[in-house]
Design a protein around this motif. Sequence first.
Motif, PDB file in Angstrom:
ATOM      1  N   THR A  32       0.832  -1.149   0.026  1.00  0.00           N
ATOM      2  CA  THR A  32       0.143  -0.044   0.000  1.00  0.00           C
ATOM      3  C   THR A  32       0.685   1.331  -0.075  1.00  0.00           C
ATOM      4  O   THR A  32       2.011   1.172   0.527  1.00  0.00           O
ATOM      5  CB  THR A  32      -0.854  -0.142   1.239  1.00  0.00           C
ATOM      6  N   THR A  33       0.148   2.204  -0.405  1.00  0.00           N
ATOM      7  CA  THR A  33       1.061   3.698  -0.490  1.00  0.00           C
ATOM      8  C   THR A  33      -0.015   5.001  -0.124  1.00  0.00           C
ATOM      9  O   THR A  33      -1.379   4.293   0.135  1.00  0.00           O
ATOM     10  CB  THR A  33       1.988   3.733  -1.660  1.00  0.00           C
ATOM     11  N   HIS A 110       3.403  -0.634   3.614  1.00  0.00           N
ATOM     12  CA  HIS A 110       3.204   0.541   3.456  1.00  0.00           C
ATOM     13  C   HIS A 110       4.055   1.508   3.196  1.00  0.00           C
ATOM     14  O   HIS A 110       5.069   1.570   4.068  1.00  0.00           O
ATOM     15  CB  HIS A 110       2.138   1.211   4.538  1.00  0.00           C
ATOM     16  N   ILE A 111       4.205   1.941   2.051  1.00  0.00           N
ATOM     17  CA  ILE A 111       5.469   2.867   1.553  1.00  0.00           C
ATOM     18  C   ILE A 111       5.000   4.246   1.450  1.00  0.00           C
ATOM     19  O   ILE A 111       3.921   4.703   0.683  1.00  0.00           O
ATOM     20  CB  ILE A 111       5.762   2.377   0.167  1.00  0.00           C
ATOM     21  N   ASP A 137      -1.394 -11.433  15.372  1.00  0.00           N
ATOM     22  CA  ASP A 137      -0.868 -12.184  14.455  1.00  0.00           C
ATOM     23  C   ASP A 137      -0.770 -11.484  13.038  1.00  0.00           C
ATOM     24  O   ASP A 137      -0.209 -11.799  12.037  1.00  0.00           O
ATOM     25  CB  ASP A 137      -1.780 -13.539  13.886  1.00  0.00           C
ATOM     26  N   ALA A 138      -0.927  -9.995  13.312  1.00  0.00           N
ATOM     27  CA  ALA A 138      -0.760  -9.221  11.859  1.00  0.00           C
ATOM     28  C   ALA A 138       0.683  -8.603  11.804  1.00  0.00           C
ATOM     29  O   ALA A 138       1.135  -8.310  12.902  1.00  0.00           O
ATOM     30  CB  ALA A 138      -1.702  -8.299  12.075  1.00  0.00           C
ATOM     31  N   GLU A 139       1.090  -8.500  10.509  1.00  0.00           N
ATOM     32  CA  GLU A 139       2.276  -7.739  10.403  1.00  0.00           C
ATOM     33  C   GLU A 139       2.122  -6.707   9.804  1.00  0.00           C
ATOM     34  O   GLU A 139       1.639  -6.657   8.426  1.00  0.00           O
ATOM     35  CB  GLU A 139       3.375  -8.734   9.849  1.00  0.00           C
ATOM     36  N   ILE A 140       2.636  -5.314   9.971  1.00  0.00           N
ATOM     37  CA  ILE A 140       2.457  -3.944   9.204  1.00  0.00           C
ATOM     38  C   ILE A 140       3.973  -3.648   9.378  1.00  0.00           C
ATOM     39  O   ILE A 140       4.360  -3.278  10.261  1.00  0.00           O
ATOM     40  CB  ILE A 140       1.320  -3.299   9.733  1.00  0.00           C
ATOM     41  N   VAL A 141       4.423  -3.271   8.198  1.00  0.00           N
ATOM     42  CA  VAL A 141       5.758  -2.590   8.126  1.00  0.00           C
ATOM     43  C   VAL A 141       5.397  -1.350   7.478  1.00  0.00           C
ATOM     44  O   VAL A 141       4.833  -1.098   6.330  1.00  0.00           O
ATOM     45  CB  VAL A 141       6.781  -3.228   7.158  1.00  0.00           C
TER      46      VAL A 141
END
Length: 316
Positions: A32-33, A110-111, A137-141
């Motif tokens: 995403t961005t 997310h960029i 259990d979610a991973e968001i960078v």
Amino acid sequence: MLQFFQPVLFMAVPQINQWYAKGVRMKDFVITTDSNCDLLPGYIKEKRVGIIPHYYELNNTVYGEEVNLTPKEFYDSMRNGLMPTTMASNPAVIHSTFLEYIKEGKDILHISFSSALSGGCNNVEAGARELCEEYTDAEIVVFDTLNASLGQGLMVMKAVELKEEGKSLKEIAAWLEKHRHNFCLQFTVDNLFHLQRGGRVSKMTAIVGTMISIKPILIINNEGKLISSGTVRGRKKSLSTIVSNMVKQMGSYLGNPGTICVVHGDALEDAEYAVKLIKEEVKDASVIVNVISPSIGAHSGPGAIGICFWGENRAN
């Protein structure tokens, strides 16, 4: 798990803050961005890139999500004297967008638009942190590009390319971290008064500069800030200068330039002139042209021209 990639001021290397969730697993992920990336709509649709909107207000109407002006309508309104204001991403929209992906069982890379130019990156970090506390259990960078427009968009395109090659979310984030300062932007504007309104130049500089056709050359530096790197006299000279500066910055990338992007504030003829100059200097260049999004264009104004490209490093 939420990972947040953020530069540390006064240090040569970035700091990586990490929040760990339970368990280790391999999951599909989405890229995403935000709408300031200036990617072509067809590309966004084809590659299924998620977009978090940034907003602008004009004549007491807020735009940026379901309601938008055409680029021509937006820039003509500025030419006619209306002054838009801008707003960063909406926390509620961030939450609902990310939650939808999480419920589909997907992680998120997310960029983001530069944190030095907008509060949008901070909004996304806060939303990601909140969701990861609830969905362990979610991973968001969240990756802070410290860039803008198609400088940011080029990073998204590279992330998509790496994903299609089978790279993991963490591998892509690490690659972007390593090459963050190889994504460069040279910029010029046609009207100094929009920069003056945003505090970039003084009112006197805007008045005198406009009278004698002074054009600023602007860059995004390593801290993600828009700064001046000089001035020239005349529109054609400003366009040739940003192209010649690009060639110097590209250095060894001249032999393998990849995609070069030209963005414009409803100034297609000048953008096409910049493309001509680029192709004279970089024979194998593939060039993308797009309009600058309103939430950036509100500050750069009609007639702005930017070039986004791969370089050995960003000028400071």
